[in-house]
Design an enzyme around this catalytic site. Structure first.
Site, PDB file in Angstrom:
ATOM      1  N   TRP A 122      -8.319   9.844  -4.374  1.00  0.00           N
ATOM      2  CA  TRP A 122      -9.817  10.028  -3.820  1.00  0.00           C
ATOM      3  C   TRP A 122      -9.878  10.546  -2.185  1.00  0.00           C
ATOM      4  O   TRP A 122     -10.562  10.583  -2.003  1.00  0.00           O
ATOM      5  CB  TRP A 122      -9.790   8.172  -3.610  1.00  0.00           C
ATOM      6  CG  TRP A 122      -9.559   7.532  -3.178  1.00  0.00           C
ATOM      7  CD1 TRP A 122      -8.482   8.304  -1.400  1.00  0.00           C
ATOM      8  CD2 TRP A 122     -10.356   6.311  -1.907  1.00  0.00           C
ATOM      9  NE1 TRP A 122      -8.321   6.335  -1.038  1.00  0.00           N
ATOM     10  CE2 TRP A 122      -9.238   5.420  -1.575  1.00  0.00           C
ATOM     11  CE3 TRP A 122     -11.329   5.298  -3.012  1.00  0.00           C
ATOM     12  CZ2 TRP A 122     -10.112   4.555  -0.997  1.00  0.00           C
ATOM     13  CZ3 TRP A 122     -11.981   5.035  -2.455  1.00  0.00           C
ATOM     14  CH2 TRP A 122     -11.589   3.973  -1.657  1.00  0.00           C
ATOM     15  N   HIS A 163       0.806  -1.144  -0.547  1.00  0.00           N
ATOM     16  CA  HIS A 163       0.035  -0.043   0.006  1.00  0.00           C
ATOM     17  C   HIS A 163       0.906   1.117  -0.161  1.00  0.00           C
ATOM     18  O   HIS A 163       0.833   2.443   0.423  1.00  0.00           O
ATOM     19  CB  HIS A 163      -0.944  -0.160   0.896  1.00  0.00           C
ATOM     20  CG  HIS A 163      -2.310   1.269   1.348  1.00  0.00           C
ATOM     21  ND1 HIS A 163      -3.526   0.426   0.692  1.00  0.00           N
ATOM     22  CD2 HIS A 163      -2.488   2.166   1.303  1.00  0.00           C
ATOM     23  CE1 HIS A 163      -3.859   1.619   0.270  1.00  0.00           C
ATOM     24  NE2 HIS A 163      -4.344   2.952   0.810  1.00  0.00           N
ATOM     25  N   THR A 206      -2.647   2.241  -4.618  1.00  0.00           N
ATOM     26  CA  THR A 206      -2.848   3.163  -4.059  1.00  0.00           C
ATOM     27  C   THR A 206      -3.844   4.076  -3.275  1.00  0.00           C
ATOM     28  O   THR A 206      -3.425   5.044  -4.459  1.00  0.00           O
ATOM     29  CB  THR A 206      -1.151   3.374  -3.217  1.00  0.00           C
ATOM     30  OG1 THR A 206      -0.474   1.993  -2.668  1.00  0.00           O
ATOM     31  CG2 THR A 206      -1.674   3.743  -1.464  1.00  0.00           C
ATOM     32  N   GLU A 207      -4.510   3.794  -2.849  1.00  0.00           N
ATOM     33  CA  GLU A 207      -5.271   5.779  -2.535  1.00  0.00           C
ATOM     34  C   GLU A 207      -6.046   5.941  -3.484  1.00  0.00           C
ATOM     35  O   GLU A 207      -6.319   6.997  -4.108  1.00  0.00           O
ATOM     36  CB  GLU A 207      -4.325   6.081  -0.951  1.00  0.00           C
ATOM     37  CG  GLU A 207      -4.325   6.009  -0.507  1.00  0.00           C
ATOM     38  CD  GLU A 207      -5.265   5.935   0.306  1.00  0.00           C
ATOM     39  OE1 GLU A 207      -6.841   5.964   0.054  1.00  0.00           O
ATOM     40  OE2 GLU A 207      -4.913   4.726   2.004  1.00  0.00           O
ATOM     41  N   MET A 208      -6.433   5.254  -5.050  1.00  0.00           N
ATOM     42  CA  MET A 208      -6.885   5.452  -6.402  1.00  0.00           C
ATOM     43  C   MET A 208      -5.334   6.577  -6.847  1.00  0.00           C
ATOM     44  O   MET A 208      -5.946   7.144  -7.404  1.00  0.00           O
ATOM     45  CB  MET A 208      -8.233   5.855  -6.087  1.00  0.00           C
ATOM     46  CG  MET A 208      -9.144   5.352  -5.994  1.00  0.00           C
ATOM     47  SD  MET A 208     -10.575   4.523  -6.455  1.00  0.00           S
ATOM     48  CE  MET A 208     -10.981   3.391  -5.780  1.00  0.00           C
TER      49      MET A 208
END
Length: 451
Positions: free
Chosen positions: A298, A109, A145-147
């Site tokens: 995001w 991540h 990761t986290e868009m």
């Protein structure tokens, strides 16, 4: 043909313990095992186990009509194995239904896509291997990761063989366009791009229990009316954290009941069906390319990288970590490589965020530190010890090379001395004369007479 794409992110980091300056060079274990186990068990009981049971029941009830997708980070999988193996088994039960798709992402991540294409690919391959090993699926769709996404990241994803990627339907990117269609990468049109409908997703994940919200309470009937509002829409991408169920939104809010009744309402009151990301990539045609020259995510109102790299502390820590990437490529030590993976987890930089205003509550969620400055100091202490350990494997300078050689020679001499001392002790034990006891001779008869 209209489809709802329901996707959930599952991630848990390995949190660091309070690692003091005086621990550097003396203690190489960095993790808060108690906090990691306690938090994982809490979320497992409140979210993962009951939510997985609900999803399995819905899949069985609707007999192939209800479908969902997950991406589960490597660090979350490792914690499941350590602290809650039944959670991993429940995800495997979902995989066996054939109605659940598991997506690829970075194993730890991390935000490595911003730093190294080679290391990015290495982490994605490692994660894809894990998905295949645990769930029997080799992912064909990617979710960073986290868009985190840009045109260039999309090209790297396409080069790795993925047919589609998930990202945020940010307003400043789409402009007048709607996220409710399929798009493609602006540089490589072969890569399909699914864009999150952040309003509808956040209505569930953030606003569901907010009694001050003008639309409270949210019912399935109301929600289905919203998604059916524009007859031109083709896809509704509902992407959210899985912890929405039972953790962000407690069971008492009715979030599980909402999810339980949503498929029935969708099938009865709309023309939508449920589809996985790979099915959408196969069944729909992109309406146009989407240009994302600057990286988006995001997170927060800005939908940018400031949640992780918005201040000097975050930038310094992030840069310091990836300064080691070339040297780490030469290391084959299992323990050091594991710590290197955990060092890259994006949560460490998220804890250093100074965004205390509109997004402050979100940034404090499961944050083990009292302040971003404490998070930075603790991380840099861990980093300092990690770098010392790395120097013993791959010295950074000529001086450290000489010191490493001398240190190795000293260690070898110490080992030889211990060996020789042991041999001497064994020889001394063997040569030591045995103690003999002699009985006194009896006195002669003449001596007795003199007495």
């Amino acid at each position: 043909m209209k489809a709802i794409c329901l996707y959930f992110q599952v991630h848990q980091p390995f949190r660091y313990r309070r690692y003091r300056f005086f621990d550097i060079g003396n203690d190489h274990y960095y993790y808060d095992d108690y906090a990691n186990e306690t938090i994982l068990r809490k979320i497992a009981d409140h979210c993962y186990l009951p939510a997985n049971k609900l999803m399995l029941d819905l899949i069985k009830k609707h007999k192939g009509k209800f479908k969902i997708a997950f991406s589960i980070t490597g660090t979350a999988l490792e914690q499941f194995e350590l602290y809650a193996p039944e959670v991993l088994e429940s995800f495997q039960e979902l995989a066996k239904t054939g109605q659940v798709e598991f997506l690829a992402e970075t194993y730890s991540h991390s935000l490595v896509a911003l730093k190294s294409k080679e290391l990015f690919k290495e982490q994605v391959d490692k994660h894809s291997d894990a998905m295949e090993r645990y769930f029997g699926q080799r992912p064909t769709v990617f979710r960073n990761t986290e868009m985190v996404y840009s045109d260039e990241i999309g090209v790297a994803v396409a080069d790795m063989g993925f047919k589609a990627v998930l990202t945020e339907g940010a307003k400043h990117v789409l402009g007048w366009k709607s996220p409710n269609f399929l798009y493609c990468n602006a540089i490589n049109p072969r890569l399909k791009v699914l864009m999150r409908n952040f309003k509808l997703s956040d209505d569930i994940s953030f606003r569901f229990s907010n009694q001050g919200w003008s639309e409270y309470p949210l019912t399935t009937e109301k929600f289905v009316r919203w998604i059916s509002h524009d007859p031109k829409d083709e896809i509704i991408n509902l992407f959210m954290d899985y912890e929405t169920f039972g953790e962000h939104q407690a069971e008492e809010t009715g979030i599980f009941r909402f999810m339980e009744h949503l498929p029935d309402t969708v099938f009865k009151q709309s023309a939508f069906r449920f589809a996985t990301p790979s099915e959408i990539a196969d069944d729909f045609q992109p309406v146009s390319a989407v240009s994302v020259p600057n990286t988006i995510s995001w997170a927060d109102e800005e939908r940018d990288l400031t949640a992780w790299l918005g201040n000097e502390m975050q930038q310094e820590a992030f840069d310091k970590v990836y300064e080691l990437k070339d040297r780490m490529a030469k290391v084959d030590d299992e323990a050091l490589n594991k710590d290197w993976n955990y060092l890259q987890v994006s949560d460490h930089f998220y804890y250093m965020s100074t965004k205390f205003f509109s997004d402050g509550e979100v940034h404090n969620y499961f944050n083990p530190y009292e302040s971003p400055y404490e998070a930075f100091i603790n991380f840099m202490n861990v980093f300092g010890d990690f770098k010392l350990r790395l120097n013993t494997f791959v010295p950074e300078s000529e001086l450290e090379v000489k010191l490493a050689v001398l240190n190795k020679a000293l260690l070898e001499k110490e080992e030889k001395l211990k060996k020789y001392e042991l041999e001497i002790a064994q020889l001394q034990t063997k040569k030591k004369p045995k103690k003999t006891t002699t009985k006194p001779k009896p006195a002669s008869t003449e001596a007795k007479r003199k007495k």
